[in-house]
Design an enzyme around this catalytic site. Structure first.
Site, PDB file in Angstrom:
ATOM      1  N   ASP A 268       1.006   7.449  -3.450  1.00  0.00           N
ATOM      2  CA  ASP A 268       0.784   6.804  -2.163  1.00  0.00           C
ATOM      3  C   ASP A 268       0.533   7.920  -1.147  1.00  0.00           C
ATOM      4  O   ASP A 268       0.763   9.109  -1.406  1.00  0.00           O
ATOM      5  CB  ASP A 268       1.985   5.922  -1.776  1.00  0.00           C
ATOM      6  CG  ASP A 268       1.579   4.857  -0.771  1.00  0.00           C
ATOM      7  OD1 ASP A 268       2.272   3.849  -0.660  1.00  0.00           O
ATOM      8  OD2 ASP A 268       0.547   5.046  -0.094  1.00  0.00           O
TER       9      ASP A 268
HETATM   10  C1  GLC Z   1      -0.334   3.284   2.704  1.00  0.00           C
HETATM   11  C2  GLC Z   1       0.297   2.220   1.833  1.00  0.00           C
HETATM   12  C3  GLC Z   1      -0.471   1.895   0.590  1.00  0.00           C
HETATM   13  C4  GLC Z   1      -1.955   2.065   0.851  1.00  0.00           C
HETATM   14  C5  GLC Z   1      -2.225   3.531   1.128  1.00  0.00           C
HETATM   15  C6  GLC Z   1      -3.697   3.799   1.437  1.00  0.00           C
HETATM   16  O1  GLC Z   1       0.636   4.153   3.184  1.00  0.00           O
HETATM   17  O2  GLC Z   1       1.654   2.395   1.457  1.00  0.00           O
HETATM   18  O3  GLC Z   1      -0.138   0.552   0.222  1.00  0.00           O
HETATM   19  O4  GLC Z   1      -2.699   1.639  -0.280  1.00  0.00           O
HETATM   20  O5  GLC Z   1      -1.406   4.037   2.180  1.00  0.00           O
HETATM   21  O6  GLC Z   1      -4.044   3.162   2.622  1.00  0.00           O
END
Ligand code: GLC
Length: 721
Positions: A268
């Site tokens: 993430d």
């Molecule tokens: C965010 C979220 C995740 C998302 C990623 C890209 O922090 O936790 O669900 O897919 O970043 O945007």
């Protein structure tokens, strides 16, 4: 199970990937493990060209549009020594330009095929916008609505969430042996137990027993992987003290060795660097060593892998074999996506945005996902001439609120407002739209003025709930009551004596207990999407009969959470017969509205219920058959639910567990014979050795309209052999 990750196309892709891998330099290999956001374009132009020439970029996120992604792709491939197309990704969770209901809303349709259709439509639009990868579906089980990301998942039940997870993957990726045109690869997130964050506070620690981890939180990931999900995203949180993003047990022993996952894992956003904040890594290099070593193939986002993996390889802390394995998994997916054959998209494809077919699907889905909680007969509206419409969700600038989270790629201006939907559906009615209601504190005289004007109409419709950003990521709340003075507003409207139809639009269950017995109707519309106003009007006028059923418990009070239906009995199960039982002294036992609950404009009756047997072998199957009759005045859809309870086992079992469901549409007066299958394997639970076991013994089952409905119960036994 056949899917894109075990198809002939996959095998061919892997062979091509292997051949390419052998030609790459170390820098180019590690570049494939590195994803960048649009920052690479907004700040340092030098970094842009160096990175491209050195082959340090494998993927992008949140870069959108055919023109932009084509331009970037062309620059990248022209500058690289070895042209390798980037994979463009984004959070296409419930729509790209056309927005569909949020995932929590979709789950309340109890129609996984609807989610498959919405995901496929979203994929088609996103593909036209240059994307090939979505960071979805989010399959985190959520039992605590203080956690704002409950909006992005499919509720509190593992069985139902698993069905929706698989449907979303099929929708995004398609059913062929490769994603192909108009499809995206999916990403099961957030691995794992992100929804178990203590206190419902986002990013907080998840402290769950290994048995609960395997029995409750992991099965939806397995369901998505069995459906062919090509990627998984590691979560921000720690799981029992080990951050998910550096958790070798989860990322390698379970995900790859036990679940057979063959795709690749992306962290993430920033989760690798956050290992330092967790107190799990000394510095960025140590963080990279631990994340990559645990099984995180691709970094979201930036240069941490580019900057640190070469030295870690030099020091023998990672091996070239590990690097090659990660690169191979990513290149294989790129070949499987056909990226090398078609790295660019046709800009004309963007004409699919907001096409009639997708708008019609958004309207249909918005109506299917709403849950009717109360109705004294005021709905559907018939022959009403004067309607007052008020509440912060009717405010003209409130269009984005009806879309829900992750709609940064949508176009709020295209949202059909509740006012627009109503006026289109009942053009002859006089609809008085009363401004002034907000999400914040309102003075008593402001509320009084709205109520006084509303009292002049025959029916009052009040649209209340949450602003768009109140749920979703970092949207944890300590109080689930309606924010501002919305509660006071609804009660003041009720005090006028006019019937109040209360629409609730939010990303999570809210505390609505003060409205029970006061409002004439209570319709939880969630965040319906682009066609919100039309979906709502279809429901209020009876063009569509509500058929949504809750997939998350609605508490009486915030203090009740975490609250979920499939809880253990305890030694003091609460039924209110004495003080010394497991309950709160200051609120009723159980939720205001239970899991599975949802009303209709019509009524249904179950009859002629029979079990194929009252005993099954551990490898057997029970058939439950019943007749469902529409005994009311309206056509409508029933959701027949099958719950079981394992009465005695080697670990305490939930008082009830959903093990089957079927949604069926019946015209008024019609009946249909329904059969639900209950394989004994569905009764398995995780034992102390973390194995799934079916234990012989006595069980109860219910066919029910919701998890609290015990009118139709039966006993059966699983025999020893
Ligand atoms: C965010 C979220 C995740 C998302 C990623 C890209 O922090 O936790 O669900 O897919 O970043 O945007």
């Amino acid at each position: 199970m056949d899917n894109i990750m075990n198809s002939r196309a996959y095998k061919a892709a892997r062979e091509k990937a292997q051949a390419l891998l052998e030609k790459l330099t170390l820098t180019e290999k590690i570049g494939q493990l590195s994803q960048f956001g649009n920052s690479i374009y907004s700040s340092d132009e030098k970094k842009y060209e160096d990175h491209f020439r050195e082959g340090k970029v494998g993927s992008f996120l949140t870069l959108r549009g055919a023109e932009k992604t084509n331009r970037i792709q062309r620059d990248l491939m022209n500058m690289q020594r070895t042209p390798i197309p980037a994979i463009f990704a984004d959070d296409v969770i419930h729509g790209y330009r056309t927005t569909f209901p949020t995932p929590i809303a979709q789950s309340c349709s109890w129609d996984p095929e609807l989610t498959a259709r919405c995901s496929a439509a979203a994929a088609k639009e996103a593909y036209a916008g240059g994307l090939k990868w979505t960071f979805g579906p989010m399959v985190d089980i959520a039992r605590d609505p203080r956690w704002g990301r409950i909006m992005e998942g499919f509720g509190e039940d593992t069985y139902l969430c698993s069905r929706f997870a698989a449907a979303a993957v099929r929708g995004f990726q398609g059913d062929g042996d490769a994603p192909g045109k108009d499809h995206l690869i999916a990403c099961m997130k957030h691995y794992a137990a992100y929804g178990a964050c203590v206190g419902g506070r986002d990013y907080n620690t998840a402290d769950v027993s290994p048995e609960t981890l395997h029995e409750v939180y992991l099965p939806p990931f397995k369901a998505g992987i069995d459906a062919g999900a090509a990627t998984v995203m590691s979560a921000f949180n720690d799981v029992n003290g080990v951050p998910a993003t550096a958790n070798r047990y989860l990322l390698t022993d379970v995900l790859r060795d036990r679940f057979g996952f063959k795709g690749f894992v992306v962290s993430d956003a920033g989760a690798v660097g956050e290992l330092i904040n967790h107190g799990f890594a000394e510095d960025p290099k140590d963080a990279v060593c631990k994340a990559f070593g645990a099984g995180v193939d691709m970094l979201m986002a930036g240069d941490m892998y580019n900057d640190n993996l070469p030295a870690l390889l030099e020091e023998g802390k990672v091996t070239m074999e590990e690097i090659d394995r990660s690169v191979l998994s990513i290149l294989t997916v790129k070949y499987l996506l056909g990226l090398f054959d078609e790295p660019f998209v046709d800009p004309d494809g963007e004409k699919v945005f907001f096409c009639d077919e997708h708008l019609a699907l958004s309207r249909e889905a918005g109506a299917q996902c709403a849950v009717l909680l109360e109705n004294d007969g005021i709905l559907p509206l018939k022959g009403v001439e004067n309607i007052a419409l008020t509440g912060p969700l009717t405010h003209p600038c409130g269009k984005a609120h009806l879309l829900g989270g992750w709609c940064g790629i949508a176009d709020p201006e295209r949202t059909v407002t509740i006012e627009e939907g109503l006026k289109a559906a009942i053009p002859d009615a006089n609809i008085d739209v009363i401004p002034g209601a907000t999400f914040v504190h309102m003075e008593p005289e402001e509320i009084a003025a709205i109520a006084a004007r509303a009292a002049r109409s025959d029916v009052i419709i009040a649209a209340v709930g949450e602003e768009n950003g109140m749920a979703g990521e970092a949207g944890s709340k300590s109080d689930l009551e309606l924010c501002g003075s919305q509660e006071e507003l609804v009660l003041a409207l009720c005090a006028t004596g006019r019937p109040v139809v209360c629409l609730v639009s939010a990303g999570r269950p809210l505390v609505l207990s003060k409205f029970k017995g006061k409002v004439a109707a209570l319709l939880n519309i969630w965040q319906p999407g682009t066609e919100a106003g039309n979906s709502v009007a279809d429901l209020l006028t009876g063009k569509v009969n509500p058929s949504g059923h809750l997939t998350t418990s609605f508490p009486y009070t915030t203090g009740q959470v975490p609250i979920y239906y499939n809880h253990p009995s305890t030694g003091r199960p609460a039924d209110g017969h004495w003080r010394f039982e497991s309950k709160y002294m200051d609120c009723p036992i159980g939720p205001l509205y239970p899991f599975g609950y949802g009303r209709s404009y019509t009524t249904f009756e179950y009859s002629d219920i029979s079990l194929s047997s009252d005993k099954i072998a551990p490898d057997g199957e029970l058939k439950v058959r019943l007749t469902v009759t529409n005994t009311g005045e309206y056509d409508g859809a029933a959701v027949v639910q099958l719950y079981v309870r394992d009465l005695v086992a080697s670990r305490v079992r939930p008082v009830k567990e959903l093990k089957g469901f079927k949604k069926l549409f019946l015209t008024r007066g019609a009946s249909s014979r329904v059969e639900l299958s209950l394989p004994a394997s569905g009764l398995a639970f995780v034992d102390s050795k973390l194995e799934w076991v079916v234990e012989p013994g006595r069980f109860k089952l219910w066919v029910a309209e919701d998890s609290a409905d015990e009118r139709c119960g039966f006993d059966f036994t699983v025999t020893n052999s």
